[in-house]
Enzyme design. Structure first.
Site, PDB file in Angstrom:
ATOM      1  N   ARG A  47      -1.294   7.687  31.922  1.00 41.50           N
ATOM      2  CA  ARG A  47      -1.940   7.993  29.666  1.00 41.50           C
ATOM      3  C   ARG A  47      -2.263   7.033  29.816  1.00 41.50           C
ATOM      4  O   ARG A  47      -3.112   6.702  28.511  1.00 41.50           O
ATOM      5  CB  ARG A  47      -0.344   7.491  28.821  1.00 41.50           C
ATOM      6  N   ARG A  71       2.228  26.634  14.436  1.00 34.53           N
ATOM      7  CA  ARG A  71       4.465  27.067  14.609  1.00 34.53           C
ATOM      8  C   ARG A  71       5.188  26.770  14.488  1.00 34.53           C
ATOM      9  O   ARG A  71       4.677  26.167  12.658  1.00 34.53           O
ATOM     10  CB  ARG A  71       4.364  25.396  15.655  1.00 34.53           C
ATOM     11  N   ARG A 118       7.800  22.422  11.781  1.00 29.12           N
ATOM     12  CA  ARG A 118       8.114  21.013  11.679  1.00 29.12           C
ATOM     13  C   ARG A 118       7.437  19.853  11.289  1.00 29.12           C
ATOM     14  O   ARG A 118       5.854  20.216  10.904  1.00 29.12           O
ATOM     15  CB  ARG A 118       7.894  20.674  13.142  1.00 29.12           C
ATOM     16  N   ARG A 120      -1.507  12.160  15.735  1.00 29.99           N
ATOM     17  CA  ARG A 120      -1.177  13.131  17.079  1.00 29.99           C
ATOM     18  C   ARG A 120      -2.760  13.164  17.835  1.00 29.99           C
ATOM     19  O   ARG A 120      -2.183  12.070  18.567  1.00 29.99           O
ATOM     20  CB  ARG A 120      -0.596  13.937  17.141  1.00 29.99           C
TER      21      ARG A 120
END
Length: 204
Positions: free
Chosen positions: A88, A127, A138, A149
């Site tokens: 990452r 989603r 969510r 994000r």
């Protein structure tokens, strides 16, 4: 082949990792799976990682890298693998290179799934999950959270693109289209003919 799969949230890495690995006849290895296996198996590294996770802290690189190295040393990964979710950061990429060298191996290719940011926001914020008979969104899929994000990804992980490009390992893949279309582009970048690889392994 030894392959790393890069891409932002919503690019379809999880799906492509399984399909491409099946075509290559190699295991798809995700850091999530490695963490779960070590924690549930109560390994020494898993116990150390859990202490950080329970405290809400990030697991140090040396523990993460050690777990990944152990996984890559297992028999099913000796002939090849597809890594999803690791590295990452550039520091992790450098440690991965060193770990592979210790095992007498090296990366063959890094595939980067490229998707326009607005498309990523559309995918993720679209989603829904079913709760008590009602479809709800969510909190981490709300547009403002998705953009945050993606910003974190740009700051922490996207520099890997330049790192691997300088190493001569990077292949950028247009990740817009059907799963099959994206897979075909990825396999061609790996020099493989779609459908000609080894059959996917059982998940057991």
């Amino acid at each position: 082949m030894r392959v790393v799969l890069l891409g932002p949230p919503g690019a379809g890495k999880g799906t492509q990792a399984q399909v491409i690995a099946g075509q290559l006849g190699a295991p798809a290895i995700s850091t999530g799976d490695i963490f779960r296996a070590n924690v549930s198996g109560r390994t020494e590294l898993g116990t150390k990682a859990k202490a950080y996770m329970d405290a809400g802290d990030l697991v140090p690189d040396e523990i993460t890298v050690a777990m990944v190295r152990d996984r890559l040393a297992e028999p099913d990964a000796k002939a090849g693998f597809l890594l999803d979710g690791f590295p990452r950061t550039i520091a992790q990429a450098e440690q991965l290179r060193e770990s592979l060298a210790e095992l007498g191996n090296h990366l063959d290719c890094v595939l980067e799934l490229v998707v326009d940011e607005e498309e990523l926001v559309r995918r993720l914020s679209g989603r829904r999950m079913l709760v008590d008979g009602e479809w709800i969104q969510r909190d981490d899929d709300k547009p403002e959270t998705v953009r945050h994000r993606l910003q974190v990804y740009r700051e922490q992980t996207s520099p890997l693109s330049g790192f691997y490009e300088r190493e001569g390992l990077l292949a950028r893949i247009d990740a817009i289209g059907t799963v099959e279309e994206v897979t075909e582009r990825a396999l061609r970048a790996l020099g493989r003919t779609p459908g000609a690889g080894a059959p996917a392994r059982d998940s057991e």
